[in-house]
Design a protein around this motif. Structure first.
Motif, PDB file in Angstrom:
ATOM      1  N   GLU A 141       0.855  -1.199  -0.024  1.00  0.00           N
ATOM      2  CA  GLU A 141      -0.129   0.004   0.017  1.00  0.00           C
ATOM      3  C   GLU A 141       1.029   1.317   0.096  1.00  0.00           C
ATOM      4  N   GLY A 142       2.267   1.055  -0.073  1.00  0.00           N
ATOM      5  CA  GLY A 142       2.963   2.253   0.018  1.00  0.00           C
ATOM      6  C   GLY A 142       3.560   2.798   1.433  1.00  0.00           C
ATOM      7  N   THR A 143       3.197   2.021   2.091  1.00  0.00           N
ATOM      8  CA  THR A 143       3.508   2.328   3.696  1.00  0.00           C
ATOM      9  C   THR A 143       4.882   1.618   3.995  1.00  0.00           C
ATOM     10  N   ARG A 144       5.789   1.993   4.896  1.00  0.00           N
ATOM     11  CA  ARG A 144       6.850   1.519   5.229  1.00  0.00           C
ATOM     12  C   ARG A 144       6.673   0.758   6.606  1.00  0.00           C
ATOM     13  N   ALA A 145       7.627  -0.448   6.786  1.00  0.00           N
ATOM     14  CA  ALA A 145       7.033  -1.109   7.816  1.00  0.00           C
ATOM     15  C   ALA A 145       8.228  -1.522   8.738  1.00  0.00           C
ATOM     16  N   PHE A 146       8.446  -0.905  10.100  1.00  0.00           N
ATOM     17  CA  PHE A 146       9.358  -1.463  10.996  1.00  0.00           C
ATOM     18  C   PHE A 146       8.706  -2.465  11.870  1.00  0.00           C
ATOM     19  N   VAL A 147       9.655  -3.065  12.797  1.00  0.00           N
ATOM     20  CA  VAL A 147       9.072  -3.994  13.942  1.00  0.00           C
ATOM     21  C   VAL A 147       9.575  -3.847  15.199  1.00  0.00           C
ATOM     22  N   GLN A 148       9.098  -4.076  16.371  1.00  0.00           N
ATOM     23  CA  GLN A 148       9.558  -3.788  17.582  1.00  0.00           C
ATOM     24  C   GLN A 148      10.333  -5.171  18.146  1.00  0.00           C
ATOM     25  N   LEU A 149      11.454  -4.996  18.657  1.00  0.00           N
ATOM     26  CA  LEU A 149      12.268  -6.092  19.224  1.00  0.00           C
ATOM     27  C   LEU A 149      12.229  -6.114  20.698  1.00  0.00           C
ATOM     28  N   PHE A 150      11.633  -6.937  21.269  1.00  0.00           N
ATOM     29  CA  PHE A 150      11.167  -6.965  22.874  1.00  0.00           C
ATOM     30  C   PHE A 150      11.726  -8.020  23.720  1.00  0.00           C
ATOM     31  N   HIS A 151      12.142  -7.401  24.781  1.00  0.00           N
ATOM     32  CA  HIS A 151      12.026  -8.378  26.225  1.00  0.00           C
ATOM     33  C   HIS A 151      11.572  -7.680  27.404  1.00  0.00           C
ATOM     34  N   PRO A 152      10.534  -8.338  27.977  1.00  0.00           N
ATOM     35  CA  PRO A 152      10.157  -7.586  29.086  1.00  0.00           C
ATOM     36  C   PRO A 152      10.718  -7.407  30.346  1.00  0.00           C
ATOM     37  N   GLY A 153      11.769  -8.437  30.505  1.00  0.00           N
ATOM     38  CA  GLY A 153      12.339  -8.461  31.886  1.00  0.00           C
ATOM     39  C   GLY A 153      11.434  -8.979  32.899  1.00  0.00           C
ATOM     40  N   GLY A 201       3.271 -13.747  31.425  1.00  0.00           N
ATOM     41  CA  GLY A 201       3.209 -14.958  30.613  1.00  0.00           C
ATOM     42  C   GLY A 201       2.919 -16.242  31.463  1.00  0.00           C
ATOM     43  N   ARG A 202       2.179 -17.029  31.300  1.00  0.00           N
ATOM     44  CA  ARG A 202       2.066 -18.406  32.097  1.00  0.00           C
ATOM     45  C   ARG A 202       2.099 -19.366  30.922  1.00  0.00           C
ATOM     46  N   SER A 203       2.843 -20.319  31.368  1.00  0.00           N
ATOM     47  CA  SER A 203       2.794 -21.710  30.718  1.00  0.00           C
ATOM     48  C   SER A 203       2.186 -22.913  31.548  1.00  0.00           C
ATOM     49  N   ASN A 204       1.046 -23.665  30.819  1.00  0.00           N
ATOM     50  CA  ASN A 204       0.306 -24.515  31.513  1.00  0.00           C
ATOM     51  C   ASN A 204      -0.199 -24.348  32.711  1.00  0.00           C
ATOM     52  N   GLY A 205      -0.560 -22.805  32.992  1.00  0.00           N
ATOM     53  CA  GLY A 205      -1.215 -22.132  33.862  1.00  0.00           C
ATOM     54  C   GLY A 205      -0.340 -21.848  35.043  1.00  0.00           C
ATOM     55  N   ILE A 206       1.229 -21.938  34.743  1.00  0.00           N
ATOM     56  CA  ILE A 206       2.072 -21.702  35.861  1.00  0.00           C
ATOM     57  C   ILE A 206       2.875 -20.457  35.597  1.00  0.00           C
ATOM     58  N   ALA A 207       2.766 -19.565  36.587  1.00  0.00           N
ATOM     59  CA  ALA A 207       3.618 -18.376  36.412  1.00  0.00           C
ATOM     60  C   ALA A 207       5.088 -18.477  36.062  1.00  0.00           C
ATOM     61  N   GLN A 208       5.646 -17.875  35.107  1.00  0.00           N
ATOM     62  CA  GLN A 208       7.074 -18.001  34.672  1.00  0.00           C
ATOM     63  C   GLN A 208       7.891 -17.379  35.567  1.00  0.00           C
ATOM     64  N   ALA A 209       9.178 -17.747  35.635  1.00  0.00           N
ATOM     65  CA  ALA A 209       9.965 -16.973  36.369  1.00  0.00           C
ATOM     66  C   ALA A 209      10.725 -15.938  35.705  1.00  0.00           C
ATOM     67  N   ALA A 210      10.486 -14.647  36.034  1.00  0.00           N
ATOM     68  CA  ALA A 210      11.036 -13.488  35.334  1.00  0.00           C
ATOM     69  C   ALA A 210      12.426 -13.366  35.576  1.00  0.00           C
ATOM     70  N   CYS A 211      12.957 -12.689  34.742  1.00  0.00           N
ATOM     71  CA  CYS A 211      14.387 -12.126  34.957  1.00  0.00           C
ATOM     72  C   CYS A 211      14.739 -10.844  34.675  1.00  0.00           C
ATOM     73  N   SER A 212      16.013 -10.424  35.160  1.00  0.00           N
ATOM     74  CA  SER A 212      16.111  -8.992  35.170  1.00  0.00           C
ATOM     75  C   SER A 212      17.488  -8.700  35.378  1.00  0.00           C
TER      76      SER A 212
END
Length: 650
Positions: free
Chosen positions: A94-106, A111-122
């Protein structure tokens, strides 16, 4: 051209963006299994077709520890390339330019996997208060693994056809967790000094550059001010950006942080926040670093964006919610059809509000957003009908305009002298004036669709029978009612609607009983406190305004706190007499007694106005009941059901 600066092209590293309007990265919940879905492609294609210059696609996780929601897009495998390629091709066609965000929430990890809270890192084991997260400290080799993930994900996005990537260092996510001395307590090469805390960002930029090419665009998004006493302020962010100016091709300015209630409000600032409020910082940054600067933050209308660009404050303007509300906003502005733009009212209900509920993005005024696969086109009917729509609130207005666009002959009967229904009340409360924009916008849609509107027209079975419509859409809304409770003498009792309209003036000591726990109770409490009353807000919920989007809610609670309003949760009204209000604590099932009360204001659910249903059905006319006439809810359901009912008339 009416907006010459806004619609001038902008070149960055050999890439020409056709205009200065930007759709910033924002969650849509339209990803599926970590990849762009057909729904996401249709959503972004609609905005590209509407004329936006640049789309920055929502966050893409760079590492397995970055899965902060169940449907976050992921770029950790080459298997992702084909689906992202289809997305970027749809945008760029459509003539529009496209960038994308690269992400880590720390540590900002839900997010939960199989209903279990993930261990976050920072960067360090620094707890995050808003989501009650205690992260583990990343080992040095893990940090370099994540940095490598930024690089490999950037390579995949470049191979898929992205024009650039944006490192998300805003809103308290992992990069700023390394930057912040209040979060990062490391003593190795990634902490202990300003230069070491900058290392993560510099290493990420270098990894992305090595994995792509010299002419690939690498930007970063960063919060100018985190609006929290523990967070970054303007001068600190300015110093960081000066230090990083050689690492990035552009800087994208936003505000706030996910880490606190006060900061999170600015992730998607509600209507209480001023328009284009971050432009002064963007201008200061642009002058300081001599690099392209993008800015967002309540830039709703083309004239606001034109002023930002014309003043030299920024090179691109993020107008994301404006295009969720009206994907064609850029084209309409370029063609001078500003009256036709469906202006965002910053209610946050169906955009960020949906994302936080794990629902696909939409808009209360334009429910077609996020539902492009179902409602993206409006084919003309092959069998035009005579359609009677009864009720001129948001539900009836949307139904009438859509039905007329499809090709039906539409009459809209409204018993009052003006359109809008309950939205007329919503706009009267403090900081809710913009909500009246829904009436303005829907009225314009009716005008463009050439709907035949009859004001002061009361619908009766006889009148409907005389009209002989092929179909009736009943959108008569709802009416106020007081709940059942014990009432005695010696205290004034008023319904919320009468206080909003000024029909009732309260005494100096007021209890606002809020069964709804939405914008009405907090709005009335603020109105009365501002007028000088001593207000107690008793809410039937765990906190005031629990039913509305949390940024709007938290901003309202903050204002009530500053005004000295007493807030009592878990309250059910039992009775009132002799200047005393009796409540039941809904969890403890014990009495709560509030004394020395002049006026009790009751915010209670309405009753549907559905009295005509039996009579219409008896006439044998096909009937669709929508909005509050079906069940009292919000403007979002009303407008969506108007769209849905009209679309089913084929």
């Amino acid at each position: 051209m009416r907006f010459p600066h806004l619609f001038s092209p902008f070149a960055i590293k050999g890439v020409t963006i056709p205009n200065r309007i930007l759709s910033t990265g924002h969650d849509t919940d339209l990803g599926r299994h970590g990849l762009p879905s057909d729904g996401l492609i249709a959503y972004q294609k609609a905005r590209a077709k509407g004329g936006v210059g640049l789309i920055i696609v929502q966050v893409v996780g760079v590492h397995e520890t970055a899965r902060y929601t169940s449907e976050v897009l992921m770029g950790t495998s080459d298997d992702a390339i084909p689906k992202f390629k289809a997305l970027f091709e749809a945008i760029k066609a459509e003539g529009t330019r496209a960038f994308v965000q690269l992400f880590h929430p720390g540590r900002e990890l839900l997010g939960r996997s199989n209903g279990i809270a993930q261990a976050a890192c920072s960067a360090s084991s620094s707890p995050a208060e808003r989501f009650r997260i205690v992260p583990r400290e990343l080992a040095t080799d893990e940090i370099y693994d994540i940095i490598a993930g930024y690089g490999s994900t950037a390579r995949r996005m470049a191979e898929a056809g992205a024009d650039g990537v944006e490192i998300v260092a805003s809103h308290g996510y992992l990069p700023v967790q390394f930057l912040s001395p209040k979060v990062n307590f490391r003593t190795d090469e990634f902490g202990g000094s300003d230069d070491n805390r900058l290392r993560f960002m510099r290493e990420v930029s270098a990894a992305v550059r090595r994995a792509t090419s010299d002419d690939f665009i690498i930007g970063t998004r960063i919060s100018s001010n985190e609006y929290d006493i523990e967070g970054f302020q303007d001068d600190e962010t300015l110093a960081v950006c000066r230090s990083l100016k050689d690492s990035f091709d552009y800087f994208n300015i936003i505000a706030g942080t996910s880490a606190s209630a006060s900061g999170a409000v600015h992730i998607a600032p509600p209507m209480t926040v001023g328009n284009a409020y971050l432009a002064p910082f963007a201008q200061k940054l642009k002058q300081a670093i001599g690099k392209p600067v993008f800015v967002a933050g309540r830039i709703n209308q083309p004239h606001e964006a034109e002023a930002v660009i014309a003043s030299g404050s920024a090179d691109m303007c993020g107008m994301t919610r404006a295009m969720i509300c009206d994907p064609l906003m850029p084209t309409k502005a370029r063609e001078g059809r500003t009256d036709d733009i469906r202006a965002c009212i910053a209610c946050n209900q169906a955009c960020i509000g949906h994302a936080q509920l794990g629902l696909s993005i939409s808009c209360i005024q334009y429910p077609e957003s996020g539902r492009e696969m179902e409602f993206g086109t409006r084919p003309r009917t092959a069998r035009p009908k005579r359609v009677l729509i009864i009720g001129g609130g948001p539900a009836g207005m949307k139904a009438a305009s859509v039905a007329a666009e499809i090709g039906h002959a539409v009459q809209l009967w409204e018993s009052a002298k003006r359109l809008g229904g309950q939205a007329q009340l919503a706009q009267l409360l403090p900081h809710r004036g913009e909500f009246g924009g829904i009436i303005t916008n829907l009225s314009r849609e009716l005008e463009l669709a050439k709907v035949d509107i009859h004001f002061g027209k009361t619908a009766t079975a006889e009148a409907i029978a005389t009209e002989k419509p092929d179909a009736v859409i009943l959108a008569t809304g709802s009416e106020a009612r007081l709940p059942r409770f014990e009432r005695g003498e010696g205290i004034e009792i008023a319904h919320a609607h009468d206080v909003i309209t000024g029909k009732v003036k309260t005494g100096k000591r007021v209890v606002v009983y809020d069964w709804l726990a939405d914008w009405i109770g907090v709005g009335i409490a603020e109105k009365l406190a501002t007028e000088g009353a001593a207000v107690q807000l008793a809410v039937n919920g765990v906190c005031p305004a629990i039913s509305i989007q949390n940024y709007v809610r938290d901003a309202a609670i903050a204002r009530l706190h500053r005004l000295g309003v007493t807030m009592t949760p878990f309250s059910r009204l039992y009775g009132a007499e002799a200047r005393t209000v009796y409540l039941v604590h809904t969890a403890a099932q014990e009495a709560v007694v509030l004394e020395d009360v002049d006026t009790l204001v009751v915010c209670s659910p309405n009753r549907p106005r559905d009295d005509l249903v039996p009579a219409i059905r008896a006439l044998g006319i096909p009937l669709h009941v929508i909005g509050d006439a079906l069940a009292p809810r919000t403007a979002e359901e009303a407008v969506f059901e108007g769209l849905q009912a009209a679309s089913r008339l084929h």
